[in-house]
Design an enzyme around this catalytic site. Structure first.
Site, PDB file in Angstrom:
ATOM      1  N   PHE A  80       0.859  -1.182   0.000  1.00 43.15           N
ATOM      2  CA  PHE A  80       0.000   0.000   0.000  1.00 43.15           C
ATOM      3  C   PHE A  80       0.899   1.236   0.000  1.00 43.15           C
ATOM      4  CE2 PHE A  80      -4.664   0.587   1.243  1.00 43.15           C
ATOM      5  CZ  PHE A  80      -5.111  -0.398   0.392  1.00 43.15           C
TER       6      PHE A  80
ATOM      7  N   GLN B 229      -8.316  14.406   3.697  1.00 41.68           N
ATOM      8  CA  GLN B 229      -7.660  13.566   2.689  1.00 41.68           C
ATOM      9  C   GLN B 229      -8.477  13.497   1.401  1.00 41.68           C
ATOM     10  OE1 GLN B 229      -6.886   9.027   3.134  1.00 41.68           O
ATOM     11  NE2 GLN B 229      -4.914  10.067   3.145  1.00 41.68           N
TER      12      GLN B 229
ATOM     13  N   HIS C 123      -8.637  11.258  -1.863  1.00 39.63           N
ATOM     14  CA  HIS C 123      -8.145   9.982  -2.380  1.00 39.63           C
ATOM     15  C   HIS C 123      -7.821  10.164  -3.857  1.00 39.63           C
ATOM     16  CE1 HIS C 123      -7.824   5.738  -3.353  1.00 39.63           C
ATOM     17  NE2 HIS C 123      -7.894   5.459  -2.067  1.00 39.63           N
TER      18      HIS C 123
ATOM     19  N   LEU D 286     -15.217   4.937  -4.691  1.00 36.77           N
ATOM     20  CA  LEU D 286     -13.797   4.682  -4.487  1.00 36.77           C
ATOM     21  C   LEU D 286     -13.284   3.521  -5.344  1.00 36.77           C
ATOM     22  CD1 LEU D 286     -11.369   5.513  -2.649  1.00 36.77           C
ATOM     23  CD2 LEU D 286     -11.886   3.468  -1.337  1.00 36.77           C
TER      24      LEU D 286
ATOM     25  N   GLU E  48      -6.968   1.826  -3.245  1.00 33.25           N
ATOM     26  CA  GLU E  48      -5.518   1.875  -3.422  1.00 33.25           C
ATOM     27  C   GLU E  48      -4.966   0.474  -3.714  1.00 33.25           C
ATOM     28  OE1 GLU E  48      -3.630   4.721  -0.822  1.00 33.25           O
ATOM     29  OE2 GLU E  48      -2.160   3.213  -0.259  1.00 33.25           O
TER      30      GLU E  48
ATOM     31  N   ARG F 232      -0.995   9.169  -0.357  1.00 30.84           N
ATOM     32  CA  ARG F 232      -2.160   9.695  -1.071  1.00 30.84           C
ATOM     33  C   ARG F 232      -2.097  11.186  -1.363  1.00 30.84           C
ATOM     34  NH1 ARG F 232      -6.826   6.225   2.036  1.00 30.84           N
ATOM     35  NH2 ARG F 232      -6.238   4.287   0.995  1.00 30.84           N
TER      36      ARG F 232
ATOM     37  N   HIS G 261     -12.033  12.051   0.859  1.00 30.95           N
ATOM     38  CA  HIS G 261     -12.081  10.674   1.322  1.00 30.95           C
ATOM     39  C   HIS G 261     -12.050  10.507   2.843  1.00 30.95           C
ATOM     40  CE1 HIS G 261     -11.660   6.368   1.071  1.00 30.95           C
ATOM     41  NE2 HIS G 261     -10.493   6.371   1.691  1.00 30.95           N
TER      42      HIS G 261
ATOM     43  N   ARG H 292      -3.072  10.589   6.228  1.00 36.81           N
ATOM     44  CA  ARG H 292      -3.204   9.201   6.673  1.00 36.81           C
ATOM     45  C   ARG H 292      -2.696   8.247   5.600  1.00 36.81           C
ATOM     46  NH1 ARG H 292      -6.994   5.048   5.832  1.00 36.81           N
ATOM     47  NH2 ARG H 292      -8.458   6.321   4.626  1.00 36.81           N
TER      48      ARG H 292
HETATM   49  C1  LIG Z   1     -15.198   3.885   0.440  1.00 34.78           C
HETATM   50  C2  LIG Z   1     -14.212   3.822   1.581  1.00 34.78           C
HETATM   51  C3  LIG Z   1     -13.227   2.862   1.600  1.00 34.78           C
HETATM   52  C4  LIG Z   1     -12.312   2.805   2.652  1.00 34.78           C
HETATM   53  N1  LIG Z   1     -11.338   1.837   2.640  1.00 34.78           N
HETATM   54  C5  LIG Z   1     -10.476   1.763   3.675  1.00 34.78           C
HETATM   55  C6  LIG Z   1      -9.489   0.749   3.728  1.00 34.78           C
HETATM   56  O1  LIG Z   1      -9.416  -0.126   2.860  1.00 34.78           O
HETATM   57  N2  LIG Z   1      -8.624   0.729   4.773  1.00 34.78           N
HETATM   58  C7  LIG Z   1      -8.691   1.648   5.781  1.00 34.78           C
HETATM   59  O2  LIG Z   1      -7.891   1.564   6.708  1.00 34.78           O
HETATM   60  N3  LIG Z   1      -9.633   2.612   5.763  1.00 34.78           N
HETATM   61  C8  LIG Z   1     -10.523   2.688   4.744  1.00 34.78           C
HETATM   62  N4  LIG Z   1     -11.486   3.667   4.742  1.00 34.78           N
HETATM   63  C9  LIG Z   1     -11.649   4.496   5.931  1.00 34.78           C
HETATM   64  C10 LIG Z   1     -12.333   3.686   7.022  1.00 34.78           C
HETATM   65  O3  LIG Z   1     -13.242   2.787   6.452  1.00 34.78           O
HETATM   66  C11 LIG Z   1     -13.106   4.585   7.992  1.00 34.78           C
HETATM   67  O4  LIG Z   1     -12.315   5.642   8.412  1.00 34.78           O
HETATM   68  C12 LIG Z   1     -13.532   3.784   9.227  1.00 34.78           C
HETATM   69  O5  LIG Z   1     -14.180   2.600   8.854  1.00 34.78           O
HETATM   70  C13 LIG Z   1     -14.409   4.616  10.134  1.00 34.78           C
HETATM   71  O6  LIG Z   1     -14.927   3.798  11.145  1.00 34.78           O
HETATM   72  P1  LIG Z   1     -15.687   4.445  12.376  1.00 34.78           P
HETATM   73  O7  LIG Z   1     -16.087   3.310  13.247  1.00 34.78           O
HETATM   74  O8  LIG Z   1     -14.870   5.523  12.962  1.00 34.78           O
HETATM   75  O9  LIG Z   1     -16.972   5.147  11.743  1.00 34.78           O
HETATM   76  P2  LIG Z   1     -18.100   4.623  10.734  1.00 34.78           P
HETATM   77  O10 LIG Z   1     -17.894   3.249  10.266  1.00 34.78           O
HETATM   78  O11 LIG Z   1     -18.255   5.689   9.727  1.00 34.78           O
HETATM   79  O12 LIG Z   1     -19.387   4.582  11.665  1.00 34.78           O
HETATM   80  C14 LIG Z   1     -19.962   5.752  12.203  1.00 34.78           C
HETATM   81  C15 LIG Z   1     -21.155   5.339  13.030  1.00 34.78           C
HETATM   82  O13 LIG Z   1     -21.652   6.466  13.727  1.00 34.78           O
HETATM   83  C16 LIG Z   1     -23.059   6.513  13.635  1.00 34.78           C
HETATM   84  N5  LIG Z   1     -23.454   7.906  13.768  1.00 34.78           N
HETATM   85  C17 LIG Z   1     -22.858   8.998  13.231  1.00 34.78           C
HETATM   86  N6  LIG Z   1     -23.470  10.118  13.644  1.00 34.78           N
HETATM   87  C18 LIG Z   1     -24.478   9.733  14.461  1.00 34.78           C
HETATM   88  C19 LIG Z   1     -25.471  10.432  15.195  1.00 34.78           C
HETATM   89  N7  LIG Z   1     -25.546  11.759  15.194  1.00 34.78           N
HETATM   90  N8  LIG Z   1     -26.361   9.698  15.912  1.00 34.78           N
HETATM   91  C20 LIG Z   1     -26.301   8.341  15.931  1.00 34.78           C
HETATM   92  N9  LIG Z   1     -25.368   7.637  15.253  1.00 34.78           N
HETATM   93  C21 LIG Z   1     -24.462   8.334  14.537  1.00 34.78           C
HETATM   94  C22 LIG Z   1     -23.382   5.888  12.295  1.00 34.78           C
HETATM   95  O14 LIG Z   1     -24.682   5.346  12.290  1.00 34.78           O
HETATM   96  C23 LIG Z   1     -22.324   4.783  12.234  1.00 34.78           C
HETATM   97  O15 LIG Z   1     -22.806   3.626  12.892  1.00 34.78           O
HETATM   98  C24 LIG Z   1     -12.399   3.739   3.695  1.00 34.78           C
HETATM   99  C25 LIG Z   1     -13.383   4.695   3.681  1.00 34.78           C
HETATM  100  C26 LIG Z   1     -14.271   4.760   2.623  1.00 34.78           C
HETATM  101  C27 LIG Z   1     -15.297   5.865   2.618  1.00 34.78           C
END
Ligand SMILES: Cc1cc2nc3c(=O)[nH]c(=O)nc-3n(C[C@H](O)[C@H](O)[C@H](O)COP(=O)(O)OP(=O)(O)OC[C@H]3O[C@@H](n4cnc5c(N)ncnc54)[C@H](O)[C@@H]3O)c2cc1C
Length: 575
Positions: free
Chosen positions: A118, A231, A233, A243, A246, A277, A347, A382
């Site tokens: 990566f 960031q 992407h 997306l 990568e 990135r 991203h 990142r």
């Molecule tokens: C398309 C894509 C591909 C990616 N691929 C990778 C990868 O391959 N490798 C990597 O390391 N990272 C990757 N990332 C980044 C990574 O996936 C995310 O940064 C990470 O999964 C975020 O996890 P999280 O638990 O912080 O939040 P999230 O998974 O975004 O979850 C947020 C949660 O908060 C809840 N929520 C938010 N606001 C409220 C509110 N006001 N009230 C109630 N609930 C709320 C939502 O319902 C959800 O359950 C990618 C991101 C994207 C967009």
């Protein structure tokens, strides 16, 4: 009144991992999520998760220290080095834990977890499940929560956080299913609410990634850190912003301009397509801006090719099946025989709620983890594969810390009387606000305000920034803030009123946007993802520091805090 000793807002990887930690420490906790947990944006992660397992060919001498250095250099030296060391040291344990919980990782012939190269990494270090890693991880994590019987409040949108005298007491939330606004009390609250991508146009993020957790914390006077670092992407599918992981480049894909050249040679001659990135995104945008892209070019359009053809059908079908499906379904092309049109897209939110390594925010009882938090391990840029890792390492650490801080003091079954009174007070205010939005005589169209905000942010606070565009962006965001006072919700439905949901969030989105634009305007240097055309170099003497934004009635007030340096003095980044 709903009460749990620990409430976790967010059902993504960070929130669920924290819930498991709290539960396993013997405490009651509940998860609140605006969607069913497996619909959180974590599910969309494609390329993989980093850990120095040393499994891949040629990676036997990889170590967590090398992973730490790559991360710190990738961050353009803004990451807190103690936090990065903690994350990379715990990475193998978190990945093996997911393996033992049944996560279907892709494997080497001998059965060990496969790892792919990566960007910005010295070794193939990214563990993956084809190109659907987030799906595999989140479903595995969710199964573990179901097995433990962890309580979830689904389709609940948290609207505000109640803080009094520097202490977090509870939340006010909209039950989207019934339209009721309810208070929830807790002794410890974790925000794991994900990123703020949807403040920008051309985002790869889910529609629910509006940054509402960031806005709610900020409105409760919790400082936001390093928000100017957004960031972009390098490779989002042109015209859709979906997306293209990568992992496409990790598997050997090329970036090619309209003249047929692998232009990365000019910008990062050693790392080529696998430079970090920020560098690849700027290089692509430069090619497009200077007329070597396809399409019409300029800020709104233009693209270059992500060429996978030489990888062959077998590898593409095996390692990148999701990418192929997306290309077939959304662009009508098959990457086996046609290059993919891509352009950079918003991203990831590097900044977030200011926390220490245990997730503790500067308000007692409040914690944050995952993309909404800024520990900071990603600094100014990142590395791919480090965010999934961040969610699990710091989700667990925050869960452990909350449980530990409550140990011996967690047999309460209802909130303290003062907390109940204060939450009821906030409940009345929030109900009044919702009522005003529904019944008011506002004339402004909220969707027009939201669309304008996204355009302003992507056009003026994007990959390339300068004082002129940032000043304009800030002024426009402030003007939109004035207009938002006069919006009206069109739908009067009580049940599942998504019109109300999107409208209550708008004010918060504008506040977060204001913090991003102001932080970017003040930071007169270029570092990682923050590139100023009028200050093109990194300036450690003046700017090796974190930005902290505090909310005041006049708008954000910025101050700065030092970066933790353990072993690695900042040097020029070369790839
Ligand atoms: C398309 C894509 C591909 C990616 N691929 C990778 C990868 O391959 N490798 C990597 O390391 N990272 C990757 N990332 C980044 C990574 O996936 C995310 O940064 C990470 O999964 C975020 O996890 P999280 O638990 O912080 O939040 P999230 O998974 O975004 O979850 C947020 C949660 O908060 C809840 N929520 C938010 N606001 C409220 C509110 N006001 N009230 C109630 N609930 C709320 C939502 O319902 C959800 O359950 C990618 C991101 C994207 C967009």
């Amino acid at each position: 009144m709903i009460y749990h000793p620990v409430l976790i807002v967010g059902g993504g990887l960070a929130g669920l991992r924290a819930a498991i930690a709290v539960h396993d420490a013997g405490l009651d906790c509940a998860v609140i999520s605006r969607v069913h947990p497996v619909r959180s944006h974590s599910v969309a992660a494609q390329g993989g998760i980093n850990a120095a397992l040393g499994n891949a060919e040629g990676a036997r001498d990889d170590t967590w220290e090398k992973h730490a250095y790559d991360t710190i250099k990738g961050s353009d030296f803004l990451a807190d080095q103690d936090a990065v060391e903690r994350m990379t040291r715990e990475a193998p344990a978190r990945v093996y834990e997911m393996e033992h919980w049944g996560c279907p990782f892709s494997r080497l012939a001998d059965g060990r977890i496969a790892q792919r190269p990566f960007g910005g990494a010295g070794y193939p270090r990214t563990c993956y499940a084809a190109d659907k890693t987030g799906h595999a991880l989140l479903h595995t994590m969710w199964e573990q929560c179901v097995k433990r019987g962890i309580r979830t409040y689904q389709e609940f949108l948290v609207l505000s956080l109640t803080v009094r005298e520097g202490r977090a007491l509870g939340l006010i939330a909209l039950n989207i299913l019934t339209g009721e606004i309810v208070p929830l009390a807790a002794d410890r609250i974790l925000f794991a609410t994900g990123g703020a991508g949807r403040i920008f146009g051309r985002s790869t993020n889910a529609l629910i990634n509006t940054g509402s957790g960031l806005a709610i914390a900020y409105q409760a006077e919790v400082p936001l850190k390093d928000m100017e670092f957004i960031q972009f992407h390098p490779t989002a599918l042109f015209g859709t912003n979906i997306l293209m992981t990568e992992g496409c480049r990790g598997e050997g894909g090329y970036l090619v301009n309209a003249e047929g050249n692998r232009f990365m040679e000019k910008y990062a001659s050693k790392a080529m397509e696998l430079a970090p990135r920020d560098i690849v995104a700027r290089s692509i945008q430069t090619e497009i801006n200077e007329g070597r892209g396809f399409g019409k070019g300029g800020a709104g359009g233009g693209y270059i090719h992500l060429d996978l053809r030489h990888l062959g059908a077998k590898k593409i079908k095996e390692r990148l099946p999701g990418i192929r499906d997306i290309c077939l379904n959304f662009a009508g092309i098959d990457p086996i025989d046609t290059p993919i049109p891509v352009q950079p897209g918003q991203h990831y939110t590097m900044g977030g709620i200011d926390t220490d390594v245990t997730g503790a925010a500067p308000v007692e009882g409040l914690y944050a983890a995952g993309e909404c938090a800024c520990v900071s391990v990603h600094g100014a840029n990142r590395l791919g594969g480090n965010s999934l890792l961040d969610t699990m390492v710091f989700g667990k650490l925050a869960g452990d810390a909350m449980a530990e801080s409550l140990a011996g003091n967690a047999n309460r079954t209802e909130p303290a009387p003062e907390a109940r009174t204060l939450l009821e007070e906030d409940l009345r205010k929030t109900r009044d606000r919702a009522h005003r939005l529904m019944a008011g005589d506002g004339t402004e169209d909220p969707s027009a305000i939201r669309d304008r905000l996204k355009d302003v942010m992507i056009e003026k606070v994007g990959i390339f920034r300068d004082r002129g565009t940032l000043t304009e962006a800030l002024a426009e965001v402030r003007e939109l803030k004035e207009r938002v006072a006069h919006i009206k919700v069109r739908s009067q439905a009580r049940v599942f009123n998504l019109d109300l949901v999107t409208n209550v969030e708008l004010e918060g989105m504008l506040e977060v946007a204001e913090v991003i634009a102001l932080g970017a305007l003040q930071r007169e240097e270029s570092r990682g993802s923050h590139y100023r055309l009028d200050f093109t170099s990194r300036n450690d003497a003046d700017w090796l520091k974190h930005t902290l934004a505090h909310r005041t009635p006049e708008g954000p007030q910025l101050d700065y805090s030092p970066v933790a340096i353990t072993h690695y003095q900042p040097v020029e980044r070369k790839y």
